[in-house]
Scaffold this motif. Structure first.
Motif, PDB file in Angstrom:
ATOM      1  N   GLU A 106       0.829  -1.215   0.000  1.00 32.22           N
ATOM      2  CA  GLU A 106       0.000   0.000   0.000  1.00 32.22           C
ATOM      3  C   GLU A 106       0.859   1.260   0.000  1.00 32.22           C
ATOM      4  OE1 GLU A 106      -3.759  -2.061   2.381  1.00 32.22           O
ATOM      5  OE2 GLU A 106      -2.226  -0.960   3.467  1.00 32.22           O
ATOM      6  N   ILE A 107       1.960   1.235   0.709  1.00 33.47           N
ATOM      7  CA  ILE A 107       2.870   2.383   0.711  1.00 33.47           C
ATOM      8  C   ILE A 107       3.481   2.581  -0.669  1.00 33.47           C
ATOM      9  CG2 ILE A 107       5.070   3.228   1.612  1.00 33.47           C
ATOM     10  CD1 ILE A 107       4.249   1.889   4.292  1.00 33.47           C
ATOM     11  N   ASP A 108       3.912   1.480  -1.291  1.00 33.60           N
ATOM     12  CA  ASP A 108       4.478   1.590  -2.640  1.00 33.60           C
ATOM     13  C   ASP A 108       3.451   2.100  -3.638  1.00 33.60           C
ATOM     14  OD1 ASP A 108       6.927   0.788  -1.754  1.00 33.60           O
ATOM     15  OD2 ASP A 108       6.844  -1.230  -2.608  1.00 33.60           O
ATOM     16  N   GLU A 109       2.192   1.664  -3.485  1.00 30.86           N
ATOM     17  CA  GLU A 109       1.147   2.150  -4.390  1.00 30.86           C
ATOM     18  C   GLU A 109       0.922   3.649  -4.205  1.00 30.86           C
ATOM     19  OE1 GLU A 109       0.519   0.328  -6.669  1.00 30.86           O
ATOM     20  OE2 GLU A 109      -0.388  -1.599  -6.215  1.00 30.86           O
ATOM     21  N   ALA A 110       0.968   4.118  -2.951  1.00 32.53           N
ATOM     22  CA  ALA A 110       0.788   5.545  -2.696  1.00 32.53           C
ATOM     23  C   ALA A 110       1.862   6.370  -3.391  1.00 32.53           C
ATOM     24  CB  ALA A 110       0.817   5.810  -1.189  1.00 32.53           C
ATOM     25  N   ILE A 111       3.070   5.815  -3.460  1.00 31.72           N
ATOM     26  CA  ILE A 111       4.178   6.531  -4.099  1.00 31.72           C
ATOM     27  C   ILE A 111       4.055   6.475  -5.617  1.00 31.72           C
ATOM     28  CG2 ILE A 111       6.681   6.545  -4.450  1.00 31.72           C
ATOM     29  CD1 ILE A 111       6.916   5.443  -1.560  1.00 31.72           C
ATOM     30  N   ARG A 112       3.922   5.256  -6.155  1.00 33.12           N
ATOM     31  CA  ARG A 112       4.014   5.135  -7.615  1.00 33.12           C
ATOM     32  C   ARG A 112       2.745   5.543  -8.337  1.00 33.12           C
ATOM     33  NH1 ARG A 112       4.850  -1.407  -7.951  1.00 33.12           N
ATOM     34  NH2 ARG A 112       2.838  -2.084  -7.167  1.00 33.12           N
ATOM     35  N   MET A 113       1.616   5.598  -7.635  1.00 29.85           N
ATOM     36  CA  MET A 113       0.385   6.053  -8.271  1.00 29.85           C
ATOM     37  C   MET A 113       0.158   7.555  -8.092  1.00 29.85           C
ATOM     38  SD  MET A 113      -0.813   3.406  -9.694  1.00 29.85           S
ATOM     39  CE  MET A 113      -0.658   1.614  -9.608  1.00 29.85           C
ATOM     40  N   PHE A 152       2.523  10.823  -5.896  1.00 31.73           N
ATOM     41  CA  PHE A 152       3.579  11.829  -5.894  1.00 31.73           C
ATOM     42  C   PHE A 152       4.875  11.344  -6.517  1.00 31.73           C
ATOM     43  CE2 PHE A 152       3.675   9.785  -1.714  1.00 31.73           C
ATOM     44  CZ  PHE A 152       5.012   9.444  -1.575  1.00 31.73           C
ATOM     45  N   GLY A 153       5.104  10.012  -6.565  1.00 33.56           N
ATOM     46  CA  GLY A 153       6.319   9.511  -7.196  1.00 33.56           C
ATOM     47  C   GLY A 153       6.401   9.893  -8.663  1.00 33.56           C
ATOM     48  N   LEU A 154       5.249   9.893  -9.340  1.00 33.88           N
ATOM     49  CA  LEU A 154       5.223  10.294 -10.750  1.00 33.88           C
ATOM     50  C   LEU A 154       5.568  11.770 -10.899  1.00 33.88           C
ATOM     51  CD1 LEU A 154       1.991   8.394 -11.871  1.00 33.88           C
ATOM     52  CD2 LEU A 154       4.342   7.861 -12.546  1.00 33.88           C
ATOM     53  N   ARG A 155       5.112  12.582  -9.961  1.00 35.55           N
ATOM     54  CA  ARG A 155       5.438  14.008 -10.034  1.00 35.55           C
ATOM     55  C   ARG A 155       6.915  14.235  -9.729  1.00 35.55           C
ATOM     56  NH1 ARG A 155       0.820  16.601  -6.220  1.00 35.55           N
ATOM     57  NH2 ARG A 155       2.263  15.661  -4.722  1.00 35.55           N
ATOM     58  N   TRP A 156       7.425  13.555  -8.700  1.00 33.99           N
ATOM     59  CA  TRP A 156       8.821  13.739  -8.324  1.00 33.99           C
ATOM     60  C   TRP A 156       9.759  13.355  -9.463  1.00 33.99           C
ATOM     61  CZ3 TRP A 156       9.157  11.378  -2.697  1.00 33.99           C
ATOM     62  CH2 TRP A 156       8.518  12.262  -1.809  1.00 33.99           C
ATOM     63  N   GLY A 157       9.383  12.322 -10.221  1.00 39.15           N
ATOM     64  CA  GLY A 157      10.259  11.833 -11.280  1.00 39.15           C
ATOM     65  C   GLY A 157      10.540  12.872 -12.354  1.00 39.15           C
ATOM     66  N   MET A 192       9.574  16.526 -11.755  1.00 36.69           N
ATOM     67  CA  MET A 192       9.643  17.899 -11.240  1.00 36.69           C
ATOM     68  C   MET A 192      10.312  18.017  -9.882  1.00 36.69           C
ATOM     69  SD  MET A 192       6.341  20.200 -12.157  1.00 36.69           S
ATOM     70  CE  MET A 192       6.209  20.964 -13.771  1.00 36.69           C
ATOM     71  N   GLY A 193      10.634  16.901  -9.247  1.00 37.66           N
ATOM     72  CA  GLY A 193      11.237  17.015  -7.936  1.00 37.66           C
ATOM     73  C   GLY A 193      10.241  17.492  -6.896  1.00 37.66           C
ATOM     74  N   LEU A 194      10.755  18.033  -5.803  1.00 37.17           N
ATOM     75  CA  LEU A 194       9.907  18.410  -4.671  1.00 37.17           C
ATOM     76  C   LEU A 194       9.458  19.872  -4.732  1.00 37.17           C
ATOM     77  CD1 LEU A 194       8.744  17.569  -1.885  1.00 37.17           C
ATOM     78  CD2 LEU A 194      10.883  18.376  -0.870  1.00 37.17           C
ATOM     79  N   PHE A 195      10.409  20.797  -4.809  1.00 35.50           N
ATOM     80  CA  PHE A 195      10.054  22.207  -4.707  1.00 35.50           C
ATOM     81  C   PHE A 195       9.288  22.703  -5.925  1.00 35.50           C
ATOM     82  CE2 PHE A 195      13.306  21.941  -1.440  1.00 35.50           C
ATOM     83  CZ  PHE A 195      12.739  22.702  -0.432  1.00 35.50           C
ATOM     84  N   GLU A 196       9.654  22.239  -7.101  1.00 37.89           N
ATOM     85  CA  GLU A 196       8.925  22.666  -8.290  1.00 37.89           C
ATOM     86  C   GLU A 196       7.504  22.117  -8.276  1.00 37.89           C
ATOM     87  OE1 GLU A 196      10.620  23.869 -12.505  1.00 37.89           O
ATOM     88  OE2 GLU A 196      10.657  21.698 -12.223  1.00 37.89           O
ATOM     89  N   THR A 197       7.346  20.870  -7.754  1.00 34.06           N
ATOM     90  CA  THR A 197       6.008  20.298  -7.603  1.00 34.06           C
ATOM     91  C   THR A 197       5.150  21.166  -6.685  1.00 34.06           C
ATOM     92  OG1 THR A 197       6.709  18.018  -8.016  1.00 34.06           O
ATOM     93  CG2 THR A 197       4.732  18.322  -6.687  1.00 34.06           C
ATOM     94  N   TYR A 198       5.713  21.599  -5.558  1.00 32.95           N
ATOM     95  CA  TYR A 198       4.948  22.410  -4.605  1.00 32.95           C
ATOM     96  C   TYR A 198       4.717  23.829  -5.127  1.00 32.95           C
ATOM     97  CZ  TYR A 198       5.117  18.800  -1.019  1.00 32.95           C
ATOM     98  OH  TYR A 198       4.939  17.638  -0.309  1.00 32.95           O
TER      99      TYR A 198
END
Length: 485
Positions: free
Chosen positions: A209-216, A218-223, A225-231
């Motif tokens: 469930e944790i892996d799904e939360a990431i890959r479905m 914010f992980g796609l956004r981080w890949g 745009m990273g963190l600050f640009e995403t925010y």
């Protein structure tokens, strides 16, 4: 002149470094006392050979020569660069550095350490200025990031030289200006990992469930745009200030346990390992690696098409190798322009690759060649392009699900307006299809053929001349239905 890299430690990371250097034309000597090291590195290298060329739009250089040394001394003799990837034990690293610098003084030594600071690595070293951190991410042969961390003992010119070597093998050297335990990326990952352990331990979520939360999410956004640009984007038109004002107070709320650590005991290990086995145990590690690599290729190719994030690094690496190719690598051999694999959507009811995919494979090959000579998307955006006027395909063999294919290209003739090419789709040493094409250079706005731009012809004509020395393919000039012999 072929250069030599020495890899000390041949585990997952060391094997990835070996593959990255080898496939970028360096000779590589590996030292690892593990009797299984040769087998393990061979398996990593097989994955890399299938994956890394799929990210490139320029012919890969001739692969370097791989050797396994019986001693550190043998491995580092004659090396222009050394990468240490032994276990994370400081005293072991110190012994390794001492042995290296006895026989290879003055040679740059990058350490793959994920935690130690360079000043710790340099303690009591004969030449501390040549030891620094070059921390990569797995798989090293695909992911471009290398955290380059110097200490005050490192001369700036040594670090610049190291960064240039890393760029030459397609990596992105992130120069970290102040040394800190665990550098940048792993400090961030440690925070996420610690929070994930609490979520599992407290029964909030499973590993899956944790892996799904990431890959479905914010992980796609981080890949890309990273963190600050995403925010920044999350702040809407008001930008980062609005985001900080809206969500900053949350930092005071008891949402996380980042300052608390779950007790690391057998119960926690068994809980995590059991859930991980249930989640992923149906696949072997090698199968998971190949799935990971295939997914990464898809993500990174998409980013490359948009010249964004890691894709920008791939484009810049292509440009460097395209310039080197233009400066003297245009030999008489047909150019290897594309690496592909037959996917499930490529096959027909007979279980063979469908005809449209042979044309797709030819298009991938010719498109890569056009990018090589400068007829790329920027050129198309300027209003000019090559159009395919004629194609003739011959089916010579069968390609089936999972087969690895290579597209090679031979220039039969070229002038200012025309480009006559012969493409072979190879399965190993067997040609499963050939495609002969005539392309015309077109002014798209005027709708007529015109001379190609000077920078395109400057790249195309030397290749065409070199290819005149090649035997003319027997199938060149055939018409449909023509008998063989």
């Amino acid at each position: 002149m072929t250069r030599k890299a020495a890899i000390i430690g041949g585990g997952v990371i060391g094997g990835g470094w070996a593959a990255r250097f080898l496939l970028n034309g360096w000779d590589v000597a590996v030292f690892d006392p593990d009797p299984q090291a040769e087998r393990k590195i061979g398996e990593v290298l097989a994955n890399a050979r299938a994956a890394l060329p799929a990210l490139s739009d320029v012919p890969m250089p001739a692969e370097g020569r791989l050797s396994f040394a019986g001693t550190i001394t043998e491995a580092v003799e004659g090396a222009q660069y050394i990468q240490e990837s032994v276990s994370e034990r400081l005293e072991l690293k110190h012994r390794v550095f001492a042995q290296i610098q006895q026989v290879a003084p003055g040679v740059l030594i990058g350490s793959s350490t994920s935690g130690f600071k360079p000043s710790q690595l340099q303690e009591n070293a004969a030449d501390p200025g040549n030891i620094f951190v070059a921390h990569p991410f797995n798989p090293v042969y695909l992911l471009p990031l290398a955290e380059v961390v110097p200490s005050p003992a490192n001369p700036p010119q040594a670090i610049e030289q190291a960064k240039e070597i890393l760029r030459e093998i397609g990596m992105f050297p992130l120069h970290i200006r102040k040394e800190i335990d665990a550098h940048i990326a792993d400090r961030f990952l440690e925070a996420v990992w610690r929070e994930a352990l609490w979520l599992v331990k407290d029964g909030i979520a499973t590993t899956e469930e944790i892996d799904e939360a990431i890959r479905m999410g914010f992980g796609l956004r981080w890949g890309q745009m990273g963190l600050f640009e995403t925010y920044r984007v999350a702040g809407g038109e008001a930008g980062m200030k609005h985001f900080m004002a809206q969500f900053g107070p949350c930092l005071q709320w008891p949402w996380t346990k980042l300052t608390d650590v779950p007790e690391f005991n057998d119960e926690l290990v068994d809980l995590i390992a059991g859930q991980s086995d249930a989640q992923s145990g149906a696949y072997t590690i090698r199968e998971l690696e190949r799935i990971r690599d295939s997914n990464l290729i898809g993500f990174m190719r998409a980013l490359k098409d948009r010249n964004w994030g890691a894709g920008r690094v791939l484009r810049e690496h292509d440009e460097r190798r395209r310039a080197a190719f233009h400066d003297g690598e245009a030999t008489g051999a047909p150019l290897v322009m594309a690496q592909m694999q037959v996917l499930s959507g490529w096959i027909d009811y007979n279980g063979h690759m469908t005809e449209s995919r042979y044309l797709f494979a030819a298009s991938e090959t010719s498109d890569a060649f056009l990018r090589l000579i400068g007829s790329d998307m920027d050129y198309v955006a300027s209003g000019f392009s090559y159009y395919t006027a004629e194609s003739h395909i011959m089916h010579l063999g069968e390609a089936k699900l999972g087969d690895r294919l290579t597209g090679t290209l031979q220039v039969l003739a070229a002038d200012e307006k025309r480009l006559h090419i012969f493409i072979r789709i190879m399965k190993g040493e067997e040609a499963v299809a050939t495609i002969e094409q005539m392309l015309l250079h077109v002014d798209m706005k005027a709708g007529r053929t015109v001379a190609a731009g000077p920078h395109v012809l400057d790249r195309l004509i030397p290749i065409a001349r070199a290819h005149q020395a090649l035997p003319r393919p027997e199938a060149a000039g055939r018409f449909t239905g023509q008998r063989k012999g």
